[in-house]
Design a protein around this motif. Structure first.
Motif, PDB file in Angstrom:
ATOM      1  N   GLY A  72       0.781  -1.242   0.000  1.00  0.00           N
ATOM      2  CA  GLY A  72       0.000   0.000   0.000  1.00  0.00           C
ATOM      3  C   GLY A  72       0.803   1.277   0.000  1.00  0.00           C
ATOM      4  N   MET A  73       2.143   1.191  -0.208  1.00  0.00           N
ATOM      5  CA  MET A  73       2.945   2.414  -0.138  1.00  0.00           C
ATOM      6  C   MET A  73       2.504   3.411  -1.209  1.00  0.00           C
ATOM      7  SD  MET A  73       4.372  -0.107  -1.860  1.00  0.00           S
ATOM      8  CE  MET A  73       5.550  -0.692  -3.033  1.00  0.00           C
ATOM      9  N   PRO A  74       2.635   4.739  -0.898  1.00  0.00           N
ATOM     10  CA  PRO A  74       2.241   5.751  -1.879  1.00  0.00           C
ATOM     11  C   PRO A  74       3.088   5.661  -3.145  1.00  0.00           C
ATOM     12  CG  PRO A  74       2.682   6.759   0.268  1.00  0.00           C
ATOM     13  CD  PRO A  74       3.134   5.337   0.349  1.00  0.00           C
ATOM     14  N   VAL A  75       2.434   5.743  -4.312  1.00  0.00           N
ATOM     15  CA  VAL A  75       3.143   5.668  -5.591  1.00  0.00           C
ATOM     16  C   VAL A  75       2.843   6.918  -6.424  1.00  0.00           C
ATOM     17  CG1 VAL A  75       3.345   4.416  -7.778  1.00  0.00           C
ATOM     18  CG2 VAL A  75       3.150   3.138  -5.631  1.00  0.00           C
ATOM     19  N   LEU A  76       3.916   7.593  -6.823  1.00  0.00           N
ATOM     20  CA  LEU A  76       3.810   8.751  -7.712  1.00  0.00           C
ATOM     21  C   LEU A  76       4.279   8.309  -9.088  1.00  0.00           C
ATOM     22  CD1 LEU A  76       3.506  11.908  -8.070  1.00  0.00           C
ATOM     23  CD2 LEU A  76       5.939  12.031  -7.579  1.00  0.00           C
ATOM     24  N   MET A  77       3.392   8.411 -10.100  1.00  0.00           N
ATOM     25  CA  MET A  77       3.776   7.956 -11.441  1.00  0.00           C
ATOM     26  C   MET A  77       4.329   9.106 -12.274  1.00  0.00           C
ATOM     27  SD  MET A  77       1.519   4.843 -12.631  1.00  0.00           S
ATOM     28  CE  MET A  77       3.051   4.065 -12.998  1.00  0.00           C
ATOM     29  N   LEU A  78       5.302   8.779 -13.105  1.00  0.00           N
ATOM     30  CA  LEU A  78       5.827   9.742 -14.070  1.00  0.00           C
ATOM     31  C   LEU A  78       5.220   9.390 -15.425  1.00  0.00           C
ATOM     32  CD1 LEU A  78       9.612   9.686 -13.037  1.00  0.00           C
ATOM     33  CD2 LEU A  78       7.790  11.171 -12.168  1.00  0.00           C
ATOM     34  N   THR A  79       4.490  10.324 -16.008  1.00  0.00           N
ATOM     35  CA  THR A  79       3.825  10.042 -17.280  1.00  0.00           C
ATOM     36  C   THR A  79       4.332  10.978 -18.365  1.00  0.00           C
ATOM     37  OG1 THR A  79       2.038  11.635 -16.975  1.00  0.00           O
ATOM     38  CG2 THR A  79       1.711   9.464 -16.000  1.00  0.00           C
ATOM     39  N   ALA A  80       4.086  10.573 -19.603  1.00  0.00           N
ATOM     40  CA  ALA A  80       4.439  11.438 -20.725  1.00  0.00           C
ATOM     41  C   ALA A  80       3.412  12.571 -20.796  1.00  0.00           C
ATOM     42  CB  ALA A  80       4.430  10.641 -22.014  1.00  0.00           C
ATOM     43  N   ARG A  81       3.872  13.740 -21.198  1.00  0.00           N
ATOM     44  CA  ARG A  81       2.977  14.881 -21.324  1.00  0.00           C
ATOM     45  C   ARG A  81       1.884  14.561 -22.358  1.00  0.00           C
ATOM     46  NH1 ARG A  81       2.841  20.143 -20.439  1.00  0.00           N
ATOM     47  NH2 ARG A  81       4.927  20.711 -19.847  1.00  0.00           N
ATOM     48  N   ASP A  82       0.694  15.031 -22.087  1.00  0.00           N
ATOM     49  CA  ASP A  82      -0.441  14.894 -23.012  1.00  0.00           C
ATOM     50  C   ASP A  82      -0.940  13.466 -23.186  1.00  0.00           C
ATOM     51  OD1 ASP A  82      -0.348  17.598 -23.392  1.00  0.00           O
ATOM     52  OD2 ASP A  82       0.949  17.474 -25.154  1.00  0.00           O
ATOM     53  N   ARG A  83      -0.436  12.555 -22.411  1.00  0.00           N
ATOM     54  CA  ARG A  83      -0.987  11.206 -22.509  1.00  0.00           C
ATOM     55  C   ARG A  83      -1.993  11.026 -21.379  1.00  0.00           C
ATOM     56  NH1 ARG A  83       2.141   7.344 -25.309  1.00  0.00           N
ATOM     57  NH2 ARG A  83       0.677   5.799 -24.515  1.00  0.00           N
ATOM     58  N   TRP A  84      -3.175  11.643 -21.558  1.00  0.00           N
ATOM     59  CA  TRP A  84      -4.152  11.585 -20.463  1.00  0.00           C
ATOM     60  C   TRP A  84      -4.541  10.147 -20.151  1.00  0.00           C
ATOM     61  CZ3 TRP A  84      -8.792   9.245 -21.238  1.00  0.00           C
ATOM     62  CH2 TRP A  84      -9.189   9.073 -22.571  1.00  0.00           C
ATOM     63  N   SER A  85      -4.518   9.285 -21.190  1.00  0.00           N
ATOM     64  CA  SER A  85      -4.927   7.895 -20.969  1.00  0.00           C
ATOM     65  C   SER A  85      -3.953   7.179 -20.020  1.00  0.00           C
ATOM     66  CB  SER A  85      -5.005   7.158 -22.300  1.00  0.00           C
ATOM     67  OG  SER A  85      -3.789   7.300 -23.008  1.00  0.00           O
ATOM     68  N   ASP A  86      -2.655   7.566 -20.079  1.00  0.00           N
ATOM     69  CA  ASP A  86      -1.666   6.993 -19.160  1.00  0.00           C
ATOM     70  C   ASP A  86      -1.975   7.388 -17.716  1.00  0.00           C
ATOM     71  OD1 ASP A  86      -0.256   5.797 -21.117  1.00  0.00           O
ATOM     72  OD2 ASP A  86       1.525   7.077 -20.992  1.00  0.00           O
ATOM     73  N   LYS A  87      -2.373   8.651 -17.557  1.00  0.00           N
ATOM     74  CA  LYS A  87      -2.660   9.148 -16.197  1.00  0.00           C
ATOM     75  C   LYS A  87      -3.829   8.378 -15.610  1.00  0.00           C
ATOM     76  CE  LYS A  87      -0.950  13.555 -17.705  1.00  0.00           C
ATOM     77  NZ  LYS A  87      -1.338  14.773 -18.411  1.00  0.00           N
ATOM     78  N   VAL A  88      -4.884   8.218 -16.445  1.00  0.00           N
ATOM     79  CA  VAL A  88      -6.073   7.486 -15.994  1.00  0.00           C
ATOM     80  C   VAL A  88      -5.697   6.042 -15.663  1.00  0.00           C
ATOM     81  CG1 VAL A  88      -8.348   6.622 -16.693  1.00  0.00           C
ATOM     82  CG2 VAL A  88      -7.666   8.954 -17.263  1.00  0.00           C
ATOM     83  N   ALA A  89      -4.942   5.425 -16.558  1.00  0.00           N
ATOM     84  CA  ALA A  89      -4.554   4.017 -16.351  1.00  0.00           C
ATOM     85  C   ALA A  89      -3.713   3.871 -15.085  1.00  0.00           C
ATOM     86  CB  ALA A  89      -3.777   3.506 -17.564  1.00  0.00           C
ATOM     87  N   GLY A  90      -2.828   4.838 -14.844  1.00  0.00           N
ATOM     88  CA  GLY A  90      -1.968   4.799 -13.665  1.00  0.00           C
ATOM     89  C   GLY A  90      -2.770   4.894 -12.374  1.00  0.00           C
ATOM     90  N   ILE A  91      -3.679   5.863 -12.336  1.00  0.00           N
ATOM     91  CA  ILE A  91      -4.517   6.046 -11.137  1.00  0.00           C
ATOM     92  C   ILE A  91      -5.403   4.816 -10.943  1.00  0.00           C
ATOM     93  CG2 ILE A  91      -6.323   7.478 -10.070  1.00  0.00           C
ATOM     94  CD1 ILE A  91      -3.774   9.104 -10.257  1.00  0.00           C
ATOM     95  N   ASP A  92      -5.988   4.322 -12.031  1.00  0.00           N
ATOM     96  CA  ASP A  92      -6.848   3.136 -11.939  1.00  0.00           C
ATOM     97  C   ASP A  92      -6.070   1.906 -11.473  1.00  0.00           C
ATOM     98  OD1 ASP A  92      -9.198   4.341 -12.545  1.00  0.00           O
ATOM     99  OD2 ASP A  92      -9.212   3.800 -14.668  1.00  0.00           O
ATOM    100  N   ALA A  93      -4.797   1.841 -11.826  1.00  0.00           N
ATOM    101  CA  ALA A  93      -3.984   0.680 -11.444  1.00  0.00           C
ATOM    102  C   ALA A  93      -3.587   0.740  -9.966  1.00  0.00           C
ATOM    103  CB  ALA A  93      -2.737   0.602 -12.320  1.00  0.00           C
ATOM    104  N   GLY A  94      -3.767   1.933  -9.347  1.00  0.00           N
ATOM    105  CA  GLY A  94      -3.457   2.022  -7.925  1.00  0.00           C
ATOM    106  C   GLY A  94      -2.426   3.075  -7.564  1.00  0.00           C
ATOM    107  N   ALA A  95      -2.006   3.894  -8.542  1.00  0.00           N
ATOM    108  CA  ALA A  95      -1.080   4.985  -8.228  1.00  0.00           C
ATOM    109  C   ALA A  95      -1.844   6.080  -7.477  1.00  0.00           C
ATOM    110  CB  ALA A  95      -0.464   5.548  -9.503  1.00  0.00           C
ATOM    111  N   ASP A  96      -1.134   6.864  -6.664  1.00  0.00           N
ATOM    112  CA  ASP A  96      -1.788   7.878  -5.843  1.00  0.00           C
ATOM    113  C   ASP A  96      -1.754   9.254  -6.480  1.00  0.00           C
ATOM    114  OD1 ASP A  96      -2.182   6.358  -3.114  1.00  0.00           O
ATOM    115  OD2 ASP A  96      -0.251   5.783  -3.941  1.00  0.00           O
ATOM    116  N   ASP A  97      -0.772   9.459  -7.339  1.00  0.00           N
ATOM    117  CA  ASP A  97      -0.619  10.781  -7.940  1.00  0.00           C
ATOM    118  C   ASP A  97       0.285  10.615  -9.163  1.00  0.00           C
ATOM    119  OD1 ASP A  97      -0.838  13.493  -8.308  1.00  0.00           O
ATOM    120  OD2 ASP A  97       0.305  14.058  -6.516  1.00  0.00           O
ATOM    121  N   TYR A  98       0.373  11.650  -9.990  1.00  0.00           N
ATOM    122  CA  TYR A  98       1.275  11.575 -11.139  1.00  0.00           C
ATOM    123  C   TYR A  98       1.871  12.944 -11.412  1.00  0.00           C
ATOM    124  CZ  TYR A  98      -2.535  13.769 -13.661  1.00  0.00           C
ATOM    125  OH  TYR A  98      -3.494  14.649 -14.045  1.00  0.00           O
ATOM    126  N   VAL A  99       2.993  12.940 -12.105  1.00  0.00           N
ATOM    127  CA  VAL A  99       3.612  14.165 -12.608  1.00  0.00           C
ATOM    128  C   VAL A  99       3.931  13.900 -14.066  1.00  0.00           C
ATOM    129  CG1 VAL A  99       5.582  15.723 -12.478  1.00  0.00           C
ATOM    130  CG2 VAL A  99       4.630  14.801 -10.390  1.00  0.00           C
TER     131      VAL A  99
END
Ligand code: CA
Length: 223
Positions: A72-99
């Motif tokens: 359950g540790m907090p996970v911050l994902m690094l995503t490519a700019r403008d890839r909104w689908s990556d952000k959604v997929a990351g959060i849905d997979a269990g990430a807590d935040d993204y940059v």
């Protein structure tokens, strides 16, 4: 506080790790998804910075596996700019935040601080225990308004105890969160650091719980 950085771009990984170390964290590095997943599975981290695009195993799969395994540790994902689908997929997979890349390291640091604080139940960037104030933003601590001169080890120890105020923290847990995986760990040294920290604080707020560890809490009677 111990952080895992999983990023295959060697320069970016180093840049993030250096900035985190500078801010007082202990850092472990991984350069592909499999190595990152393994470390997150076997070592206790206070937060993970996880790139999405990784060799061997992608970041989404890594975080999905951790969550499925009950990590359950907090996970911050690094995503490519403008890839909104990556952000959604990351959060849905269990990430807590993204940059999104490219980012300013300061933003990553601020988000990591917030994730660690929130995971420990603190919403403010300053954590207060009686006369002791921990400024998580500046990585500084003070007693009755007087700033403490702490070594990086002492600061990490104080920070961990204050983030987990009121809880008994074992020596093993402290060792695991104060040193990286390559460090020759000895839980006896923790006693020495606690002794030094108590001296510097000058107030008796760190209680030794026999056979279990240490607990930091504010005095019940008002000062
Ligand atoms: Ca990448």
């Amino acid at each position: 506080m111990r952080i895992l950085v999983v990023e295959d771009d060697v320069n970016l990984n180093r840049q993030l790790s250096d900035a985190l170390k500078e801010a007082g964290y202990v850092v472990d590095q991984a350069f592909d998804g499999e190595e990152g997943h393994f470390l997150g599975d076997t070592e206790p981290y206070d937060a993970v910075i996880l790139d999405i695009g990784l060799p061997v195993m992608d970041g989404i799969t890594v975080v999905e596996k951790w969550r499925a395994e009950g990590k359950g540790m907090p996970v911050l994902m690094l995503t490519a700019r403008d890839r909104w689908s990556d952000k959604v997929a990351g959060i849905d997979a269990g990430a807590d935040d993204y940059v999104a890349k490219p980012f300013h390291v300061e933003e990553v640091l601020a988000r990591v601080r917030a994730l660690i604080r929130r995971a420990a139940g603190h919403s403010s960037s300053e954590i207060v225990c009686g006369p002791v104030r921990l400024d998580t933003k500046a990585s500084k601590a003070s007693v009755d308004g007087v700033q403490l001169k702490l070594t990086s080890h002492e600061f990490r120890l104080l920070s961990y105890l204050m983030h987990h105020m009121g809880q008994v923290v074992s020596r093993t847990e402290l060792v695991e969160h104060m040193y990286d995986q390559d460090f020759d760990r000895d839980s006896n040294t923790i006693e020495v650091f606690v002794g030094r920290l108590r001296k510097k604080l000058g107030v008796d707020l760190i209680e030794t719980v026999r056979g279990l560890g240490y607990r930091m809490q504010a005095p019940t009677n008002a000062r």
